[in-house]
Write a protein that holds these residues in place. Structure first.
Motif, PDB file in Angstrom:
ATOM      1  N   ALA A   1      33.426  43.402  40.072  1.00 20.31           N
ATOM      2  CA  ALA A   1      34.280  42.648  39.400  1.00 20.31           C
ATOM      3  C   ALA A   1      34.645  41.157  39.344  1.00 20.31           C
ATOM      4  O   ALA A   1      35.567  41.221  38.353  1.00 20.31           O
TER       5      ALA A   1
ATOM      6  N   TYR B   1      36.004  39.563  35.133  1.00 17.98           N
ATOM      7  CA  TYR B   1      36.833  38.485  35.412  1.00 17.98           C
ATOM      8  C   TYR B   1      35.839  37.170  34.497  1.00 17.98           C
ATOM      9  O   TYR B   1      37.115  37.073  33.892  1.00 17.98           O
TER      10      TYR B   1
ATOM     11  N   GLN C   1      40.185  36.374  50.094  1.00 24.58           N
ATOM     12  CA  GLN C   1      40.237  37.098  48.465  1.00 24.58           C
ATOM     13  C   GLN C   1      39.580  37.742  47.756  1.00 24.58           C
ATOM     14  O   GLN C   1      38.410  37.622  47.762  1.00 24.58           O
ATOM     15  N   THR C   2      39.721  38.097  46.543  1.00 27.30           N
ATOM     16  CA  THR C   2      38.585  38.862  45.846  1.00 27.30           C
ATOM     17  C   THR C   2      39.791  38.670  44.611  1.00 27.30           C
ATOM     18  O   THR C   2      40.822  38.966  44.438  1.00 27.30           O
ATOM     19  N   VAL C   3      38.674  39.439  43.736  1.00 29.05           N
ATOM     20  CA  VAL C   3      39.055  39.625  42.541  1.00 29.05           C
ATOM     21  C   VAL C   3      39.109  40.894  42.292  1.00 29.05           C
ATOM     22  O   VAL C   3      39.328  41.328  40.254  1.00 29.05           O
ATOM     23  N   ASP C   4      38.626  42.059  43.273  1.00 23.74           N
ATOM     24  CA  ASP C   4      38.683  43.352  42.525  1.00 23.74           C
ATOM     25  C   ASP C   4      40.264  43.538  42.441  1.00 23.74           C
ATOM     26  O   ASP C   4      40.343  44.282  43.904  1.00 23.74           O
ATOM     27  N   PRO C   5      40.390  44.224  40.996  1.00 26.77           N
ATOM     28  CA  PRO C   5      41.634  44.660  41.613  1.00 26.77           C
ATOM     29  C   PRO C   5      41.739  46.278  42.248  1.00 26.77           C
ATOM     30  O   PRO C   5      42.643  46.725  42.264  1.00 26.77           O
ATOM     31  N   ASN C   6      40.249  46.780  42.362  1.00 26.89           N
ATOM     32  CA  ASN C   6      40.364  47.716  43.233  1.00 26.89           C
ATOM     33  C   ASN C   6      40.622  48.011  45.204  1.00 26.89           C
ATOM     34  O   ASN C   6      39.389  48.550  45.007  1.00 26.89           O
ATOM     35  N   ASP C   7      39.722  46.830  45.054  1.00 23.53           N
ATOM     36  CA  ASP C   7      39.955  46.308  46.620  1.00 23.53           C
ATOM     37  C   ASP C   7      41.347  46.177  47.317  1.00 23.53           C
ATOM     38  O   ASP C   7      41.491  45.401  47.720  1.00 23.53           O
TER      39      ASP C   7
ATOM     40  N   GLN D   1      44.742  40.094  46.339  1.00 23.28           N
ATOM     41  CA  GLN D   1      44.220  39.319  45.179  1.00 23.28           C
ATOM     42  C   GLN D   1      44.220  38.122  45.253  1.00 23.28           C
ATOM     43  O   GLN D   1      45.174  37.848  45.843  1.00 23.28           O
TER      44      GLN D   1
ATOM     45  N   THR E   1      44.821  34.361  38.493  1.00 19.50           N
ATOM     46  CA  THR E   1      44.236  34.821  36.926  1.00 19.50           C
ATOM     47  C   THR E   1      43.019  34.401  36.077  1.00 19.50           C
ATOM     48  O   THR E   1      42.712  33.462  35.865  1.00 19.50           O
TER      49      THR E   1
END
Ligand code: ZN
Ligand code: MN
Length: 489
Positions: free
Chosen positions: A329, A333, A364-370, A375, A379
């Motif tokens: 991810a 990004y 936090q994360t940049v992974d949309p699937n986490d 999130q 961006t």
């Protein structure tokens, strides 16, 4: 001390990320009450019949393709027979033979320090089922938890003679393999939960000797660090024995995380006879060339290919590129930013410093699937906008850090923050000259040092001007003005 060289073979078991078990519909999960995810099939009760999990087979095919393996177009399940309480059927469904496992004769490349790669050959990638877990009860005695029994398990084994020649290479192999599994989405890679388990076998021999030494196998390694430390320990332990004229015995040893040493678990007097034979309850898997090619074509770009490409096409250092590809991810990004026109090096610098730190601090994360983490509001669009504001001189690097922190906290646009707070870089000559004059007047002795030739104090004055301008003075302009003011008077 004699010069020994070490050789390492790697056997890795990965639990596959399917929602149900290999041959029944019991759900796959971690933890929970013992024996709550069991049924007659995975308990091995008489009269039950296994039905293979299609997804698990596809996951192994994908992995085998990613590891450059040949695919057995007709692949058979075997029974591996042995008696142990964690194995309810008295056998484990597995795969046996040189060219029968779903994948065989492949390789994986590991990065080397110079930015290049080294190839580690893979002997096989096969599909089997996990066993249950023995538990020692507080009340005394032991119990068995079959929740894990029948979970789809993939085994990846390196070839012989071993290509891995140091503890560092062994660790790097595991880092790469784990990352490939994560990129493919076939395993969660949690070594601490045992969903990825690594059992290296280690031997040493005198440098130049053609025959390989007796190997020992190491178990209970629950982190990359313990894999590396464990192999180092075995290397030293074996060398000490050989130097004293002793002999190495083929044995399985456990790793004690606390004492950072290995202990004897069992000796292998002779190779176990597992009496492998094809499982009569399971028909052979027969694959179709077109399906295999479709799976191959759908593979994502793998971490090592990205690592090489970032260096070659985007001019990043091996280290920076390595940080970016360490998580799929994170790499995606970065690529989104570059696709938006962001300068690769500048974006990379922001990601690997302030951004990574803030994500870390806030969880936090940049992974949309986490789904487990929040999130980030920063961006790719916003990061690129910020990078461009610095690159075109609208704001200074110092101000940019503040702006980014605010983007991260609120999701506001960098341009909006700069406009509303009046954070534009100051290039107005009068203003800069005024700060320069003040800085010099307030520090006469340091100004004197400069005039006597200690030009390094210029940095101090630039710092003073930045402070007075709250970070907004154009640094190059301030430097110029300072030089002429200090030198000229
Ligand atoms: Zn079941
Ligand atoms: Mn196995």
């Amino acid at each position: 001390m004699s010069a020994f060289v070490v050789s390492v073979g790697m056997e890795v078991h990965a639990e596959l990320l399917t929602s149900s078990k290999m041959f029944c519909r019991c759900p796959v999960a971690f933890g929970g009450e013992p024996n709550t995810r069991v049924c007659p099939v995975c308990l091995g009760l008489p009269g039950t019949l296994p039905v293979p999990n299609r997804k698990a087979i596809e996951f192994v095919l994908k992995t085998a393709l990613a590891l450059n393996c040949k695919i057995a177009m007709r692949s058979v399940f075997h029974r591996k027979n042995y008696f142990y309480p964690d194995l309810p059927k008295g056998y484990q469904v597995s795969q046996y033979g040189e060219t029968n496992p779903i994948g065989y004769h492949g390789w994986l490349e590991i990065p080397t320090r110079d930015g290049g790669t080294k190839r580690v050959r893979i002997r096989r990638v096969h599909l089997e089922e996990d066993t249950g877990k023995l538990m020692h009860l507080p009340s005394g005695g032991s119990g068995v938890d079959y929740n894990r029994a029948g979970v789809p398990l993939m085994e990846v084994v390196t070839d012989f003679p071993p290509d891995i020649e140091s503890p560092e290479e062994a660790k790097e192999y595991l880092v790469q393999l784990r990352n490939i599994l994560l990129y493919l989405g076939v395993c969660d890679g949690k070594m601490e939960e045992g969903s990825l388990r690594c059992e290296p076998n280690i031997s040493i021999r005198l440098a130049g000797a053609t025959e390989y030494g007796i190997k020992t196998e190491l178990k209970n390694l629950s982190s990359f660090r313990s894999v590396q430390l464990g192999i180092q320990f075995e290397e030293r332990r074996q060398a000490a024995i050989l130097e004293q004229g002793g002999a190495i015995h083929q044995e399985t040893r456990g790793w004690n995380e606390g004492t950072e040493s290995s202990f004897l678990m069992r000796t292998k007097e002779q190779e176990n006879d597992y009496r492998y034979f094809p499982d009569p309850d399971l028909v052979p898997m027969v694959f179709d060339e077109a399906n295999i090619e479709a799976l191959r074509a759908a593979l994502p770009e793998l971490p090592l290919a990205k690592w090489l490409r970032y260096q070659r096409d985007l001019g990043l250092s091996p280290y920076d590129a390595g940080l970016l590809v360490a998580e799929r991810a994170w790499a995606e990004y970065f690529e989104a930013c570059v696709a938006l026109g962001g300068d690769a090096k500048l974006v990379c610098n922001w990601m690997n410093s302030d951004f990574a730190r803030l994500l870390n601090e806030t969880g936090q994360t940049v992974d949309p699937n986490d789904p487990e983490r929040a999130q980030t509001a920063a961006t790719p669009e916003k990061l690129v906008e910020l990078v461009e504001l610095v690159a075109d001189g609208t704001i200074t690097g110092k101000v940019a850090k503040e702006v980014f922190a605010e983007v991260f906290a609120t999701g506001a646009s960098p341009k909006g923050i700069v406009a509303s707070k009046g954070l534009h870089a100051v290039r107005d000559d009068d203003a800069v000259q005024r700060w320069v004059r003040e800085a010099i007047e307030e520090n006469p002795e340091i100004a004197e040092k400069f005039r006597k030739g200690q030009t390094a104090v210029l940095g101090f004055f630039v710092g003073q001007v930045m402070k007075k301008s709250q970070g907004r003075a154009d640094a190059a302009l301030a430097r110029q003005a300072l030089e002429s003011a200090l030198g000229g008077s």
